[in-house]
Design an enzyme around this catalytic site. Structure first.
Site, short mmCIF file in Angstrom:
data_model
loop_
_atom_site.label_atom_id
_atom_site.label_comp_id
_atom_site.label_asym_id
_atom_site.label_seq_id
_atom_site.Cartn_x
_atom_site.Cartn_y
_atom_site.Cartn_z
N TYR A 1 0.84 -1.21 0.00
CA TYR A 1 0.00 0.00 0.00
C TYR A 1 0.87 1.25 0.00
CZ TYR A 1 -3.75 3.18 1.52
OH TYR A 1 -4.66 4.20 1.62
N SER B 1 -14.24 1.94 12.88
CA SER B 1 -15.34 0.99 12.65
C SER B 1 -15.26 -0.18 13.64
CB SER B 1 -15.32 0.50 11.21
OG SER B 1 -14.01 0.23 10.78
N THR C 1 -0.73 7.35 18.21
CA THR C 1 -1.72 8.40 17.92
C THR C 1 -2.13 8.40 16.45
OG1 THR C 1 -0.09 10.10 17.36
CG2 THR C 1 -0.72 9.90 19.69
#
Ligand code: NAD
Ligand code: UDP
Ligand code: UDP
Length: 319
Positions: free
Chosen positions: A151, A195, A216
């Site tokens: 990615y 989610s 974070t």
């Protein structure tokens, strides 16, 4: 800027049936554009665009961007690519092909049509950043051979292609580095933190915090993000990016878990799990460029965006 251009454009959105893509299609239609949505439905869903199918200015095409595409449009938003770690690691070779071959095909299309093209790049180009917060000038700290590399490096190569098509073929490009974005219509099983936490809280299951939860992230509400994306597309031709779009509010994963528990009124407990390999320890955008060049900054604070997202999840899965 935005006011000079006509609003009756024909716009291609690749990945248009995904989370961000479906919100973008909606907003473009709402201002009067014609929208051609291209998607192979790998992580997107027809349900995300079902409410748009009756609109005569909307057209959906099932197509994989790793193959050439011949359509006639004025502008291209290139969003096609699985975005969550679970999805993009499922078939990593296809992830790199989607980023790289997809970018080549869409840039070839933009070149033939003399169309503007915007790339949905990512804060992952900064990898596990040692500069904090991240300005666009920072070159990043990316592992080229790890599980996230398909990615991260795919998106980095796509940026290279965008700038080479710009320099070599004068293609008008807009490169947007998107930081973690959340909101209604997120996939419930994509493994992303927002989610996951919301589904776990609503089910009364343990909230799975990876590692000690001190890492974070900065979370941008989807409406703000799409606003920034459209402003970037409409910006002066000299504005190529890369440009960070994200919310500079920075939270630890433990803080996020506590907020989700409070907002859902859940009794879920927090459970710690193993931290995935190469998980960035910190991430926060420097959005000075977006503010000065686009007049953009996010408006929706985390508690408000989370409340709206929790409502959406309740309606979709717990009604
Ligand atoms: P998503 O997975 O919901 O959407 C991606 C869409 O692309 C899906 O509809 C999927 O079916 C489609 N797709 C995947 N491979 C394809 C291919 N080969 N051909 C055609 N369609 C293909 O993810 P999202 O969150 O909506 O992300 C959209 C874009 O924004 C992605 O490029 C992603 O990398 C980028 N981005 C998102 C975030 C975020 O936090 N949501 C952060 C940084 C970057
Ligand atoms: N391409 C496409 N649609 C177009 C024009 C090009 O999908 O309308 C694809 C085509 O498959 C090509 C790629 O974009 O391989 C790159 O195009 P470019 O013109 O840069 O290169 P070339 O055609 O010379 O390989
Ligand atoms: N994360 C977590 N619990 C989960 C899912 C994710 O603690 O159930 C952490 C993950 O390790 C990372 C952060 O949340 O540190 C954001 O993960 P996500 O996959 O949403 O995005 P990305 O890592 O790509 O920024």
């Amino acid at each position: 800027m935005a006011g000079i251009r006509s609003y009756n454009r024909r716009v291609l959105v690749t990945g248009g049936a995904g989370f961000l893509g479906s919100h973008l299609c909606e907003r473009l239609l709402a201002r009067g554009d014609e929208v051609v949505c291209v998607d192979n439905y790998f992580t997107g869903a027809r349900a995300n665009i079902a409410h748009l199918l009756g609109n005569p200015r909307f057209e959906a095409i099932r197509h994989d961007v790793t193959f050439p595409l011949y359509v006639e449009v004025d502008e291209i938003y290139n969003l096609a690519c699985p975005a969550s770690p679970i999805h993009y690691q499922h078939d990593p070779v296809q992830t790199t092909k989607t980023s790289v071959h997809g970018a080549i095909n869409m840039l070839g299309l933009a070149k033939r049509l003399n169309a503007r093209i915007l790339q949905a790049s990512t804060s992952e180009v900064y990898g596990d950043p040692v500069v904090h917060p991240q300005p666009e000038e920072y070159w990043g700290n990316v592992n080229p051979i790890g599980p996230r590399s398909c990615y991260d490096e795919g998106k980095r190569c796509a940026e290279t292609l965008f700038f080479d098509y710009h320099r070599q073929h004068r293609v008008q490009i807009k490169v947007m580095r998107i930081f973690n974005t959340y909101g209604p219509r997120m996939h419930p099983n994509d493994g992303r933190v927002v989610s996951n936490f919301i589904m776990q809280a609503l089910r009364g299951e343990p909230i799975t915090v990876y590692g000690d939860g001190a890492q974070t992230r900065s979370f941008c509400y989807v409406d703000d993000l799409i606003d920034g994306m459209m402003r970037l597309m409409d910006s002066d031709p000299g504005v190529t990016g890369p440009i960070n779009i994200g919310n500079p509010g920075e939270f630890t994963m433990l803080e996020l878990a506590e907020r989700v528990i409070a907002l859902t009124g859940s009794h879920s407990a927090i459970e710690h799990r193993l931290l995935p390999q190469d998980d960035p320890r910190q991430r926060r955008p420097d959005i000075t460029k977006a503010k000065t060049l686009l007049g953009w900054e996010p408006a929706v604070p985390l508690h408000e965006g989370l409340a709206r997202t929790i409502d959406d999840f309740r309606h979709r899965f717990f009604a």
